[in-house]
Design a protein around this motif. Structure first.
Motif, short mmCIF file in Angstrom:
data_model
loop_
_atom_site.label_atom_id
_atom_site.label_comp_id
_atom_site.label_asym_id
_atom_site.label_seq_id
_atom_site.Cartn_x
_atom_site.Cartn_y
_atom_site.Cartn_z
N ALA A 1 0.83 -1.21 0.00
CA ALA A 1 0.00 0.00 0.00
C ALA A 1 0.86 1.26 0.00
O ALA A 1 0.55 2.24 -0.67
CB ALA A 1 -0.94 0.00 1.21
N GLY B 1 1.07 4.24 -2.79
CA GLY B 1 0.98 5.65 -2.44
C GLY B 1 2.17 6.45 -2.96
O GLY B 1 2.00 7.56 -3.47
N SER C 1 1.26 6.47 8.22
CA SER C 1 0.15 5.52 8.15
C SER C 1 -0.04 4.74 9.45
O SER C 1 -1.12 4.76 10.04
CB SER C 1 0.36 4.53 7.00
OG SER C 1 0.44 5.20 5.77
N ALA D 1 -2.93 5.67 2.31
CA ALA D 1 -4.06 6.39 1.70
C ALA D 1 -3.71 7.87 1.65
O ALA D 1 -4.22 8.68 2.43
CB ALA D 1 -5.34 6.17 2.52
N ASP E 1 -3.29 11.82 0.89
CA ASP E 1 -4.03 12.98 0.41
C ASP E 1 -3.14 13.57 -0.68
O ASP E 1 -2.18 14.29 -0.40
CB ASP E 1 -4.26 13.97 1.55
CG ASP E 1 -4.97 15.24 1.12
OD1 ASP E 1 -5.03 15.52 -0.09
OD2 ASP E 1 -5.45 15.96 2.01
#
Length: 185
Positions: free
Chosen positions: A53, A57, A130, A168, A170
């Motif tokens: 992940a 990103g 994270s 995840a 921004d």
């Protein structure tokens, strides 16, 4: 003839005083694609291996900051306390990657950043929040305190810090932070 001369003078004045600066982040991002081909970005994780992940990103952020044709390379993690084998090349950008769960230490993390700078590479440091943010989701003051500690370390080493949750990200905020870091670096 008088009207044509007047229009020409107005045109010249407006062209000379155009309010667009090519030093703005938007224009720098556009110009990067025309300078020397595709951007090359080297990510150097320190004392941890980013997961799937986090890599996704990183790829999304790299594409936004350096363009869709940017080539991103993630090196093997540098062992805790080691900085001897850090590959420093002619990459467009060198990004030192840290995990916010680690307590920033001047003697270790700061020395790593200073070693990169001593080799002629002035990196941008990205701190992946994270795991730390997930663990302390109910206590934003803990997240802010850890971010401040990493920021102090970066300030002491003269390295621009970018904070994001790679699992995840921004993208808008991360892109803006990278643009500021690259402009200042």
């Amino acid at each position: 003839l008088v009207l044509a001369l007047g229009a020409r003078l107005i045109e010249r004045h407006r062209a000379a005083n155009l309010g667009l600066s090519l030093e703005e982040p938007y224009f720098r991002r556009l110009l990067r694609g025309f300078q020397g081909g595709a951007a090359r970005v080297r990510i150097v994780p320190y004392s941890h291996a980013p997961g799937v992940a986090a890599i996704a990103g990183l790829e999304a952020i790299t594409a936004r900051v350096f363009g869709g044709s940017a080539a991103m390379t993630v090196t093997a993690p540098v062992a805790y306390g080691d900085d001897a084998d850090v590959p420093v090349g002619a990459d467009t950008a060198l990004v030192a990657l840290f995990d916010a769960s680690a307590t920033p230490e001047r003697e270790v993390h700061g020395a790593f950043l200073e070693a990169l700078a001593a080799r002629g590479a002035i990196p941008v440091a990205l701190v992946d929040e994270s795991a730390w943010a997930a663990h302390w989701a109910g206590e934003p003051s803990r997240i802010a305190a850890r971010r401040a500690a990493w920021q102090r370390l970066g300030d002491d080493a003269g390295v621009r810090m970018v904070f994001t949750e790679l699992a995840a990200p921004d993208l808008g905020r991360a892109t803006a932070a990278f643009e500021v870091a690259l402009a200042d670096g």
